[in-house]
Design an enzyme around this catalytic site. Sequence first.
Site, PDB file in Angstrom:
ATOM      1  N   SER A 262       1.560  -9.693  -1.161  1.00 59.02           N
ATOM      2  CA  SER A 262       1.204  -8.274  -1.023  1.00 59.02           C
ATOM      3  C   SER A 262       1.472  -7.716   0.362  1.00 59.02           C
ATOM      4  O   SER A 262       1.691  -6.510   0.522  1.00 59.02           O
ATOM      5  CB  SER A 262      -0.260  -8.060  -1.407  1.00 59.02           C
ATOM      6  OG  SER A 262      -1.098  -8.956  -0.683  1.00 59.02           O
TER       7      SER A 262
ATOM      8  N   LYS B 171       0.808  -1.226   0.000  1.00 61.33           N
ATOM      9  CA  LYS B 171       0.000   0.000   0.000  1.00 61.33           C
ATOM     10  C   LYS B 171       0.837   1.271   0.000  1.00 61.33           C
ATOM     11  O   LYS B 171       0.457   2.282  -0.583  1.00 61.33           O
ATOM     12  CB  LYS B 171      -0.985  -0.019   1.163  1.00 61.33           C
ATOM     13  CG  LYS B 171      -2.108  -1.026   0.933  1.00 61.33           C
ATOM     14  CD  LYS B 171      -3.371  -0.667   1.670  1.00 61.33           C
ATOM     15  CE  LYS B 171      -4.552  -1.493   1.179  1.00 61.33           C
ATOM     16  NZ  LYS B 171      -4.455  -2.920   1.563  1.00 61.33           N
TER      17      LYS B 171
ATOM     18  N   GLU C  30      -9.948   7.316   2.667  1.00 60.05           N
ATOM     19  CA  GLU C  30     -10.929   6.361   3.185  1.00 60.05           C
ATOM     20  C   GLU C  30     -10.166   5.133   3.660  1.00 60.05           C
ATOM     21  O   GLU C  30      -9.069   4.852   3.188  1.00 60.05           O
ATOM     22  CB  GLU C  30     -11.905   5.964   2.078  1.00 60.05           C
ATOM     23  CG  GLU C  30     -11.443   4.800   1.170  1.00 60.05           C
ATOM     24  CD  GLU C  30     -10.201   5.097   0.331  1.00 60.05           C
ATOM     25  OE1 GLU C  30      -9.848   6.291   0.194  1.00 60.05           O
ATOM     26  OE2 GLU C  30      -9.575   4.146  -0.175  1.00 60.05           O
TER      27      GLU C  30
HETATM   28  C1  LIG Z   1      -5.347  -3.944   1.073  1.00 61.71           C
HETATM   29  C2  LIG Z   1      -4.642  -5.198   0.813  1.00 61.71           C
HETATM   30  C3  LIG Z   1      -4.966  -6.029  -0.286  1.00 61.71           C
HETATM   31  C4  LIG Z   1      -6.134  -5.788  -1.183  1.00 61.71           C
HETATM   32  O1  LIG Z   1      -6.132  -4.621  -1.918  1.00 61.71           O
HETATM   33  P1  LIG Z   1      -5.787  -4.604  -3.475  1.00 61.71           P
HETATM   34  O2  LIG Z   1      -6.108  -3.203  -3.857  1.00 61.71           O
HETATM   35  O3  LIG Z   1      -6.656  -5.607  -4.160  1.00 61.71           O
HETATM   36  O4  LIG Z   1      -4.361  -4.926  -3.607  1.00 61.71           O
HETATM   37  C5  LIG Z   1      -4.189  -7.152  -0.516  1.00 61.71           C
HETATM   38  N1  LIG Z   1      -3.164  -7.488   0.304  1.00 61.71           N
HETATM   39  C6  LIG Z   1      -2.835  -6.722   1.369  1.00 61.71           C
HETATM   40  C7  LIG Z   1      -1.699  -7.150   2.226  1.00 61.71           C
HETATM   41  C8  LIG Z   1      -3.546  -5.554   1.656  1.00 61.71           C
HETATM   42  O5  LIG Z   1      -3.208  -4.816   2.722  1.00 61.71           O
END
Ligand SMILES: *Cc1c(COP(=O)(O)O)cnc(C)c1O
Length: 388
Positions: free
Chosen positions: A371, A90, A112
């Site tokens: 992610s 993020k 948000e």
């Molecule tokens: C917020 C989040 C997501 C999902 O959001 P995307 O916009 O689909 O990437 C995925 N993995 C993690 C670790 C997150 O914090």
Amino acid sequence: MSQTLIKNGYYGNYGGSFVPDEVQKVLDRIAEEFAKVKDDPDFNNELNYYLKEYAGRETPLYFARNLTEKLGGAKIYLKREDLNHTGSHKLNNVLGQILLAKRMGAKRIIAETGAGQHGVATATAAAMFGMECTIYMGAKDTKRQALNVFRMELLGAKVVAVDKGNGLLKEAVDEAFMDLVKNHDNTFYLLGSAVGPTPYPEIVEHFQSVISRESRAQHLEKEGKLPTAVIAAVGGGSNAAGAFAHYINDENVRLIGVEPAGAATITKGKPGVLHGFKSYVLQDEEGNLLETDCIAAGLDYPGVGPLHAYLHESGRGEYVTVTNDEVLDAFQVLSRTEGIIPALESSHAVAYALKFAPTLSPEDTIIVNISGRGDKDVQQVFELLKNK
Ligand SMILES: *Cc1c(COP(=O)(O)O)cnc(C)c1O
């Protein structure tokens, strides 16, 4: 490059902007400024400085040898977005947008947040850049995510609990847009996923595309070729957009988005308008949003970014689902085999990789986008396993 798919704010039939005129005026100014900075060397030098020195990039493309040997089949590489400062992808988007905000002369940042992850990343960068920060969060979400509310406050942000409507993400987004219209002279709205009215999906995809810019070069260096497939979890779609971006024109690289079976917007949704843009939406005949059931708060969203609707319809992207049980299993398997605890969101991508890799041959390679890290989810998984 990644920006060839969008034309006049649309990815094919999806995207666009369905907002009142006064919001549109502000969005047009953001679009204009973004077009100026995105290829500006000074802007990119500054962004790259913060990505390196503050976020800790580049993140490794790690060969998961143990997992590969355990499963047999394709070689598995993990793109370690979990190693970014604040523990997920993020911050890539937040740093890009906050520098854009600075260029536009903004002194105040609003955002948000649903589960709190984007709010925390935004509050983090706002603290570092010395900008005032207000985070809108559904009242129900502030109760479920009390620790993240405290984190944001610790970082100096003001958290506004929105108790209109259902007290969830949708109401927080509406409130943020109202704030933006009222205060656009000094305020920038830093949106958290590859969703929302144009130009946000393009902005977020652009700032997240650093993931595949790195992974493509890293994979070429390690393997001398491109990967067979790239796999990423899809909520709003930002980490997947970033993980896919630089491979979109490489037709031989399979792009696989993984959705929760209980919030499978692309697999089970229908075209519709939500939060000011057109995409797939989980709704019934009357347009009421359907209930979602997903153990990863960050994927629990009834819409999806327009890029993914387009990749799905054009056949360039493949979208699959995994169940909560498969996700829980993947969370534990990666922890035990590689010593990496993935976020529950990322565990969706891992869960699909566990099934997919053994169907390929040892000459194949796959990249799984991790992610985020799973520390935030350990307590939840502890409770879930205890009750099994
Ligand atoms: C917020 C989040 C997501 C999902 O959001 P995307 O916009 O689909 O990437 C995925 N993995 C993690 C670790 C997150 O914090």
